[in-house]
Write a protein that holds these residues in place. Structure first.
Motif, PDB file in Angstrom:
ATOM      1  N   VAL A 169      30.981   9.121 -33.096  1.00 18.49           N
ATOM      2  CA  VAL A 169      30.600   8.087 -32.131  1.00 18.49           C
ATOM      3  C   VAL A 169      29.493   7.198 -32.706  1.00 18.49           C
ATOM      4  N   ASN A 191      23.608  10.426 -22.667  1.00 23.48           N
ATOM      5  CA  ASN A 191      24.407   9.229 -22.906  1.00 23.48           C
ATOM      6  C   ASN A 191      23.925   8.539 -24.163  1.00 23.48           C
ATOM      7  N   LYS A 193      24.191   4.795 -25.838  1.00 24.35           N
ATOM      8  CA  LYS A 193      24.613   3.462 -25.392  1.00 24.35           C
ATOM      9  C   LYS A 193      24.273   2.392 -26.421  1.00 24.35           C
ATOM     10  N   VAL A 201      29.064  -0.272 -25.196  1.00 22.76           N
ATOM     11  CA  VAL A 201      29.779   0.998 -25.279  1.00 22.76           C
ATOM     12  C   VAL A 201      28.837   2.109 -24.848  1.00 22.76           C
ATOM     13  N   THR A 202      29.292   2.981 -23.965  1.00 18.80           N
ATOM     14  CA  THR A 202      28.491   4.129 -23.539  1.00 18.80           C
ATOM     15  C   THR A 202      29.328   5.383 -23.665  1.00 18.80           C
ATOM     16  N   THR A 203      28.778   6.393 -24.344  1.00 17.83           N
ATOM     17  CA  THR A 203      29.467   7.685 -24.437  1.00 17.83           C
ATOM     18  C   THR A 203      28.695   8.689 -23.609  1.00 17.83           C
TER      19      THR A 203
ATOM     20  N   CYS B  91      36.230   0.575 -31.005  1.00 18.22           N
ATOM     21  CA  CYS B  91      36.188   1.246 -29.704  1.00 18.22           C
ATOM     22  C   CYS B  91      37.349   2.230 -29.557  1.00 18.22           C
ATOM     23  N   ILE B  94      36.639   5.427 -31.415  1.00 13.58           N
ATOM     24  CA  ILE B  94      35.241   5.871 -31.259  1.00 13.58           C
ATOM     25  C   ILE B  94      35.062   7.352 -31.573  1.00 13.58           C
ATOM     26  N   THR B 129      33.974   7.894 -23.154  1.00 15.47           N
ATOM     27  CA  THR B 129      33.317   6.691 -23.647  1.00 15.47           C
ATOM     28  C   THR B 129      33.857   5.498 -22.883  1.00 15.47           C
ATOM     29  N   CYS B 131      33.914   1.326 -22.724  1.00 18.07           N
ATOM     30  CA  CYS B 131      33.641   0.130 -23.514  1.00 18.07           C
ATOM     31  C   CYS B 131      33.943  -1.103 -22.694  1.00 18.07           C
TER      32      CYS B 131
END
Lengths: 284, 281
Positions: A169, A191, A193, A201-203, B91, B94, B129, B131
């Protein structure tokens, strides 16, 4: 001041080589501190390298079959050397099938770590490849610069997710942004970000678990007072995080981070015989 | 495992919403046309078409038909937007590009319409995730006007026969020359580089030749730098059809079988390099 050490066991050699690879990814130059029982690789937080600092500790007994050192003085039985870890790493790479590796501090023309790799040979006499790695001897008056950093008075402490996933990531996010926000709470949620003009994009990682810290310094009491859902966050240089993760070739036994909101992120990666602490300051 | 999209705000439906159990079914096809940063996405009830162009002479299209998706809904007749393909690919991948057995990334894609970003929800192993990729005004695309009635020469080859040839093309040559003919040399690829010229001939009765319909001898040259990216599509494909029309426009159509055995297509269209006449062989 004397130092000499020897590794004969191949597994120990490979292990030490891996540690050097990791250190090489994290620092161009660093301080090697030698004591009777331990080796330390230290990077103190100078502005020159983006304010990150590193403290890596190894028990010599877990790596070396022989280890002798004599410090600068009897009451200061330690040696501090400045070195380029990549040089040591490269020397060890030639030792992949070695019978033995000897490391010795010498001072022929200038202080050096002499790495002598004994390689197997068909004839009765061994082949020895010697690498002389220049080092700087750090005088005692500067030793205070390299003290073990104290654990910051963090807001949240949390176990890291599976490093392989975190690595993928962060590597992708690095293509998209220079900075990354890392946030976590006491409910085991973290998180990662990034946000730019083009993309955000946020994981979301869940169920990571929060390590229990002993309440000697009142950490637990201040942590208990904190709302479990509330996130502590810091924006950091994404390359520094990516380098830290890329350097982890083997899964650590324990991996966690402590976040002091908007100030610093403190990573602790523990392997069986190596402990690595890495501090990344928050960006403005 | 499909994800449920968050409820749309103010009751506005998504003009495009799609779910895919394995995001690689989309990302690998998009990589086969990724030679520029920007792409135009065109969605209809039939599926998704992603177009990339360069220099006003080459166009690549990746087609992912609706049947590939677990869910594919388009509310208007068609939905078009321009997007940064490099960002989209970062993305979609990812969680990494490694295809470990048993691990797939699930994808949900939503688009509210003109001016809104494209939303992607990706999930692998319990990690999610989200995006949000900004979209832009779609570009006007080239129309090569290539239809089957105008085709002069057509061959279908098994891709394995061409893969090595394309991977080893002499890039010091400015052009790739393609000769197609009912007579010898039937199908010839030529380059003219610093070290000299190279010719690769494929006989019409070769095992690799699945179909051979050449009516006229044609020799056309194409800028090699424009065609080189098609190697990516060739690498993924099992078959390729090579067609030319009377003006020398080239159509390369690649048949690609994904991990689940489903068929998708990628095509490349290329204009001939102008300064050549048939006399110069």
């Amino acid at each position: 001041m004397r130092f000499g050490a020897k590794i004969v066991d191949l597994a120990c050699l490979n292990h030490f080589s891996r540690v050097m690879s990791t250190i090489t990814k994290l620092a161009k130059t660093c301080t090697l501190r030698l004591t009777d029982g331990k080796l330390y690789f230290i990077l103190s937080d100078k502005v020159a390298h983006g304010g990150v600092s590193m403290w890596c500790e190894l028990c010599q007994g877990n790596f070396f079959d022989e280890f002798q050192m004599e410090g600068v003085a009897a009451d200061h039985n330690e040696i501090y050397l400045e070195l380029v870890p990549e040089n040591l790493s490269r020397a060890l790479k030639t030792a992949q099938s070695a019978k033995a590796v000897k490391i010795k501090l010498t001072n022929k023309h200038c202080p050096c770590l002499r790495v002598a790799v004994e390689l197997p040979s068909l004839s009765s006499s061994s082949r020895i490849v010697t690498h002389d790695i220049p080092v700087g001897v750090i005088p005692r008056r500067l030793w205070n610069d390299f003290r073990e950093p104290s654990v910051p008075d963090f807001d949240v402490s949390i176990y890291l997710p599976v490093l392989k996933t975190m690595k993928s990531v962060v590597e992708r996010m690095k293509n998209l942004s220079n900075t990354i926000v890392i946030e976590a709470n006491l409910s085991g949620e973290m998180n990662l970000k990034i946000e730019t003009d083009l993309v955000s994009v946020t994981t979301h990682f869940k169920d990571l678990g929060n390590p229990p810290w002993a309440s000697e310094d009142g950490y637990q009491s201040s942590a208990q007072a904190r709302d479990l859902e509330s996130m502590a966050e810091a924006r950091i240089d994404i390359k520094k995080l990516q380098q830290l993760l890329a350097g982890q070739q083997v899964n650590p036994t324990k991996a966690l981070c402590n976040i002091l909101s908007k100030r610093i992120v403190h990573f602790i990666l523990l392997h069986e015989d190596v402990s690595l602490q890495y501090f990344i300051p928050a960006l403005a | 495992m499909p994800l449920s999209a968050p409820p749309p705000a103010s009751g506005q439906p998504y003009v495009l919403s799609a779910s895919l159990d394995n995001a690689r079914h989309l990302s690998s096809l998009l990589r086969a046309v990724h030679f520029q940063d920007h792409a135009t996405c065109f969605a209809t009830a039939n599926g998704l078409r992603v177009t990339v162009e360069d220099a006003k002479c080459i166009q690549a299209n990746a087609f992912i038909q609706a049947e590939i998706f677990q869910e594919f809904a388009v509310q208007e007749e068609s939905v078009t937007f321009r997007i940064n393909l490099s960002v989209l690919l970062d993305c979609l991948t990812i969680f990494g590009t490694g295809s470990l057995p048993g691990t797939t990334t699930a994808l949900r894609m939503c688009y509210r319409g003109y001016g809104y970003p494209l939303m992607l929800f990706l999930e692998e192993g319990g990690v999610v995730t989200v995006c949000k990729i900004n979209t832009q005004e779609p570009d006007e695309l080239l129309d090569f006007d290539f239809c089957s009635t105008k085709v002069v020469n057509k061959i279908i080859l098994q891709s394995e026969g061409l893969r090595e040839a394309f991977a080893e093309l002499d890039m010091t040559s400015e052009v790739l020359q393609i000769t197609m003919s009912p007579d010898k040399p039937y199908f010839r690829l030529s380059t003219f580089g610093n070290a000299g010229s190279a010719h690769l001939d494929y006989p019409r009765d070769s095992d690799l030749m699945e179909a051979f319909h050449c009516n006229q001898t044609q020799t056309n040259r194409y800028k090699i730098s424009l065609l080189k990216p098609s190697t990516k599509a060739l690498a993924l494909s099992c078959k390729v059809s090579i067609r030319t029309d009377a003006q020398g426009f080239l159509s390369l159509q690649y048949m690609i079988r994904n991990e689940d055995g489903q068929i998708c297509f990628v095509e490349y269209y290329c204009c001939p390099d102008e300064d050549i006449t048939e006399g110069e062989l």
